[in-house]
Scaffold this motif. Sequence first.
Motif, PDB file in Angstrom:
ATOM      1  N   SER A  22     -10.306  -4.027 -15.772  1.00 38.48           N
ATOM      2  CA  SER A  22      -9.559  -5.174 -15.271  1.00 38.48           C
ATOM      3  C   SER A  22      -8.360  -4.697 -14.469  1.00 38.48           C
ATOM      4  CB  SER A  22      -9.090  -6.051 -16.437  1.00 38.48           C
ATOM      5  OG  SER A  22      -8.208  -5.332 -17.258  1.00 38.48           O
ATOM      6  N   GLY A  23      -7.926  -5.542 -13.555  1.00 39.32           N
ATOM      7  CA  GLY A  23      -6.768  -5.207 -12.746  1.00 39.32           C
ATOM      8  C   GLY A  23      -5.490  -5.324 -13.548  1.00 39.32           C
ATOM      9  N   SER A  24      -4.482  -4.646 -13.095  1.00 39.00           N
ATOM     10  CA  SER A  24      -3.194  -4.666 -13.772  1.00 39.00           C
ATOM     11  C   SER A  24      -2.107  -4.867 -12.722  1.00 39.00           C
ATOM     12  CB  SER A  24      -2.994  -3.341 -14.503  1.00 39.00           C
ATOM     13  OG  SER A  24      -1.726  -3.284 -15.085  1.00 39.00           O
ATOM     14  N   VAL A  25      -1.029  -5.523 -13.104  1.00 35.87           N
ATOM     15  CA  VAL A  25       0.107  -5.698 -12.207  1.00 35.87           C
ATOM     16  C   VAL A  25       1.046  -4.517 -12.399  1.00 35.87           C
ATOM     17  CG1 VAL A  25       2.042  -7.189 -11.613  1.00 35.87           C
ATOM     18  CG2 VAL A  25      -0.121  -8.187 -12.299  1.00 35.87           C
ATOM     19  N   PHE A  26       1.489  -3.923 -11.318  1.00 33.84           N
ATOM     20  CA  PHE A  26       2.351  -2.740 -11.338  1.00 33.84           C
ATOM     21  C   PHE A  26       1.769  -1.654 -12.244  1.00 33.84           C
ATOM     22  CE2 PHE A  26       5.340  -6.270 -10.472  1.00 33.84           C
ATOM     23  CZ  PHE A  26       5.758  -5.877  -9.218  1.00 33.84           C
ATOM     24  N   PRO A  27       0.547  -1.235 -12.002  1.00 34.85           N
ATOM     25  CA  PRO A  27      -0.095  -0.283 -12.918  1.00 34.85           C
ATOM     26  C   PRO A  27       0.618   1.064 -12.998  1.00 34.85           C
ATOM     27  CG  PRO A  27      -1.363  -0.493 -10.923  1.00 34.85           C
ATOM     28  CD  PRO A  27      -0.313  -1.543 -10.865  1.00 34.85           C
ATOM     29  N   GLY A  28       1.173   1.535 -11.899  1.00 36.60           N
ATOM     30  CA  GLY A  28       1.875   2.818 -11.938  1.00 36.60           C
ATOM     31  C   GLY A  28       3.070   2.781 -12.867  1.00 36.60           C
ATOM     32  N   VAL A  29       3.802   1.673 -12.844  1.00 33.06           N
ATOM     33  CA  VAL A  29       4.984   1.523 -13.688  1.00 33.06           C
ATOM     34  C   VAL A  29       4.585   1.438 -15.160  1.00 33.06           C
ATOM     35  CG1 VAL A  29       6.900  -0.006 -14.287  1.00 33.06           C
ATOM     36  CG2 VAL A  29       6.320   0.368 -11.894  1.00 33.06           C
ATOM     37  N   PHE A  30       3.685   0.538 -15.472  1.00 27.61           N
ATOM     38  CA  PHE A  30       3.372   0.286 -16.873  1.00 27.61           C
ATOM     39  C   PHE A  30       2.549   1.401 -17.503  1.00 27.61           C
ATOM     40  CE2 PHE A  30       4.622  -3.852 -15.287  1.00 27.61           C
ATOM     41  CZ  PHE A  30       5.572  -4.179 -16.236  1.00 27.61           C
TER      42      PHE A  30
ATOM     43  N   ILE B  73       0.858  -1.188   0.000  1.00 27.37           N
ATOM     44  CA  ILE B  73       0.000   0.000   0.000  1.00 27.37           C
ATOM     45  C   ILE B  73       0.894   1.238   0.000  1.00 27.37           C
ATOM     46  CG2 ILE B  73      -1.776   1.279   1.249  1.00 27.37           C
ATOM     47  CD1 ILE B  73      -2.772  -1.385   0.148  1.00 27.37           C
ATOM     48  N   TYR B  74       0.669   2.096  -0.953  1.00 29.78           N
ATOM     49  CA  TYR B  74       1.406   3.353  -1.081  1.00 29.78           C
ATOM     50  C   TYR B  74       0.430   4.490  -0.741  1.00 29.78           C
ATOM     51  CZ  TYR B  74       4.240   7.020  -3.233  1.00 29.78           C
ATOM     52  OH  TYR B  74       4.962   8.159  -3.471  1.00 29.78           O
ATOM     53  N   PRO B  75       0.524   5.065   0.462  1.00 33.79           N
ATOM     54  CA  PRO B  75      -0.488   6.024   0.936  1.00 33.79           C
ATOM     55  C   PRO B  75      -0.837   7.173  -0.015  1.00 33.79           C
ATOM     56  CG  PRO B  75       0.938   5.403   2.733  1.00 33.79           C
ATOM     57  CD  PRO B  75       1.526   4.794   1.487  1.00 33.79           C
ATOM     58  N   PRO B  76       0.116   7.814  -0.711  1.00 36.55           N
ATOM     59  CA  PRO B  76      -0.291   8.896  -1.614  1.00 36.55           C
ATOM     60  C   PRO B  76      -1.083   8.420  -2.833  1.00 36.55           C
ATOM     61  CG  PRO B  76       2.021   9.116  -1.032  1.00 36.55           C
ATOM     62  CD  PRO B  76       1.567   7.785  -0.533  1.00 36.55           C
ATOM     63  N   GLY B  77      -1.042   7.131  -3.126  1.00 39.19           N
ATOM     64  CA  GLY B  77      -1.788   6.603  -4.264  1.00 39.19           C
ATOM     65  C   GLY B  77      -0.982   6.625  -5.551  1.00 39.19           C
ATOM     66  N   LEU B  78      -1.543   5.995  -6.564  1.00 39.72           N
ATOM     67  CA  LEU B  78      -0.891   5.937  -7.871  1.00 39.72           C
ATOM     68  C   LEU B  78      -1.041   7.266  -8.590  1.00 39.72           C
ATOM     69  CD1 LEU B  78      -2.091   2.399  -8.983  1.00 39.72           C
ATOM     70  CD2 LEU B  78       0.116   3.027  -8.042  1.00 39.72           C
ATOM     71  N   PRO B  79      -0.167   7.548  -9.560  1.00 45.64           N
ATOM     72  CA  PRO B  79      -0.264   8.819 -10.274  1.00 45.64           C
ATOM     73  C   PRO B  79      -1.607   8.962 -10.985  1.00 45.64           C
ATOM     74  CG  PRO B  79       1.330   7.361 -11.328  1.00 45.64           C
ATOM     75  CD  PRO B  79       0.897   6.705 -10.065  1.00 45.64           C
ATOM     76  N   SER B  80      -2.186  10.109 -10.866  1.00 42.01           N
ATOM     77  CA  SER B  80      -3.461  10.454 -11.492  1.00 42.01           C
ATOM     78  C   SER B  80      -4.660   9.729 -10.903  1.00 42.01           C
ATOM     79  CB  SER B  80      -3.438  10.195 -13.006  1.00 42.01           C
ATOM     80  OG  SER B  80      -2.360  10.868 -13.596  1.00 42.01           O
ATOM     81  N   ARG B  81      -4.461   8.961  -9.862  1.00 43.02           N
ATOM     82  CA  ARG B  81      -5.583   8.274  -9.184  1.00 43.02           C
ATOM     83  C   ARG B  81      -5.220   7.941  -7.741  1.00 43.02           C
ATOM     84  NH1 ARG B  81      -4.055   3.078 -12.643  1.00 43.02           N
ATOM     85  NH2 ARG B  81      -2.038   3.988 -12.755  1.00 43.02           N
TER      86      ARG B  81
ATOM     87  N   HIS C 167      -2.753   0.536  -4.007  1.00 43.11           N
ATOM     88  CA  HIS C 167      -2.019  -0.732  -4.035  1.00 43.11           C
ATOM     89  C   HIS C 167      -1.025  -0.701  -5.191  1.00 43.11           C
ATOM     90  CE1 HIS C 167      -1.285  -5.044  -3.787  1.00 43.11           C
ATOM     91  NE2 HIS C 167      -1.880  -4.984  -2.606  1.00 43.11           N
ATOM     92  N   VAL C 168       0.243  -0.929  -4.879  1.00 42.77           N
ATOM     93  CA  VAL C 168       1.314  -0.823  -5.870  1.00 42.77           C
ATOM     94  C   VAL C 168       1.285  -1.990  -6.854  1.00 42.77           C
ATOM     95  CG1 VAL C 168       3.826  -0.792  -6.160  1.00 42.77           C
ATOM     96  CG2 VAL C 168       2.784   0.500  -4.323  1.00 42.77           C
ATOM     97  N   LEU C 169       0.910  -3.182  -6.392  1.00 34.63           N
ATOM     98  CA  LEU C 169       0.942  -4.355  -7.261  1.00 34.63           C
ATOM     99  C   LEU C 169      -0.294  -4.493  -8.134  1.00 34.63           C
ATOM    100  CD1 LEU C 169       2.389  -7.162  -4.985  1.00 34.63           C
ATOM    101  CD2 LEU C 169       3.572  -5.712  -6.610  1.00 34.63           C
ATOM    102  N   PHE C 170      -1.474  -4.354  -7.548  1.00 36.25           N
ATOM    103  CA  PHE C 170      -2.714  -4.590  -8.282  1.00 36.25           C
ATOM    104  C   PHE C 170      -3.631  -3.386  -8.190  1.00 36.25           C
ATOM    105  CE2 PHE C 170      -1.460  -8.830  -6.711  1.00 36.25           C
ATOM    106  CZ  PHE C 170      -1.248  -9.442  -7.924  1.00 36.25           C
ATOM    107  N   ALA C 171      -4.012  -2.859  -9.322  1.00 40.37           N
ATOM    108  CA  ALA C 171      -4.973  -1.757  -9.403  1.00 40.37           C
ATOM    109  C   ALA C 171      -5.409  -1.641 -10.859  1.00 40.37           C
ATOM    110  CB  ALA C 171      -4.332  -0.447  -8.935  1.00 40.37           C
ATOM    111  N   PRO C 172      -6.495  -0.940 -11.109  1.00 44.27           N
ATOM    112  CA  PRO C 172      -6.892  -0.737 -12.505  1.00 44.27           C
ATOM    113  C   PRO C 172      -5.873   0.131 -13.242  1.00 44.27           C
ATOM    114  CG  PRO C 172      -8.692  -0.201 -11.016  1.00 44.27           C
ATOM    115  CD  PRO C 172      -7.478  -0.411 -10.179  1.00 44.27           C
ATOM    116  N   SER C 173      -5.674  -0.185 -14.485  1.00 45.40           N
ATOM    117  CA  SER C 173      -4.783   0.607 -15.329  1.00 45.40           C
ATOM    118  C   SER C 173      -5.491   1.886 -15.756  1.00 45.40           C
ATOM    119  CB  SER C 173      -4.398  -0.216 -16.557  1.00 45.40           C
ATOM    120  OG  SER C 173      -3.748   0.567 -17.504  1.00 45.40           O
TER     121      SER C 173
END
Length: 188
Positions: free
Chosen positions: A157-165, A132-140, A145-151
């Motif tokens: 659908s869920g994505s693995v490492f959505p912030g990176v990809f 869990i990354y408290p500030p959240g993913l970029p733009s959302r 969650h760093v590993l699984f979140a919507p792209s």
Amino acid sequence: KQWYQRRVAITAGNIGYMKYIDPDYKALLAVAKVSTDILLKISDMEIVPLNATDYSVYVSKMLSTKIEDLENEKFFSEKLKAPFDMLKKSLEDFIVASQKYEDRKKTAGNGARKSKIRSLNDKMLHMERSFIYPPGLPSRPQNRHVLFAPSLLDSYSGSVFPGVFDSITQANEKRKKYRLRLCVDTTA
């Protein structure tokens, strides 16, 4: 209607649509009952029935698949090779640690002290919380969650490492390295 039918409908969110899809709330009530039954059974178990090794192996396989997709779509650059190698190494270490955890969990099975069981359950809980990354993913910021979140490109659908990809496909070099570093730190 009975109180639980009204309560389930209110928590469902889209009440307006429910009168067309499930007017008597039978399907929604059935799902709520099954979910409650599963959660009650899990809560009565002494050791949390989640397999850390399955989790780590799945994440590693999904990362390999994503990297292959990037290479095929020409998004992968040589600048990203070293950070992705660090991430792969970090995931390999995560797999080894999860296998050790599962071995300890097997030996703690029957007749273990309450403190040992509590320690194992706490480790599983902390493993999941570490992603869990408290500030959240970029733009959302709602997705933490760093590993699984919507792209950003596919919110269904869920994505693995959505912030990176997502940052790779948006060609933001600075954000790519930052997101890769964050993933390495959370899986280490």
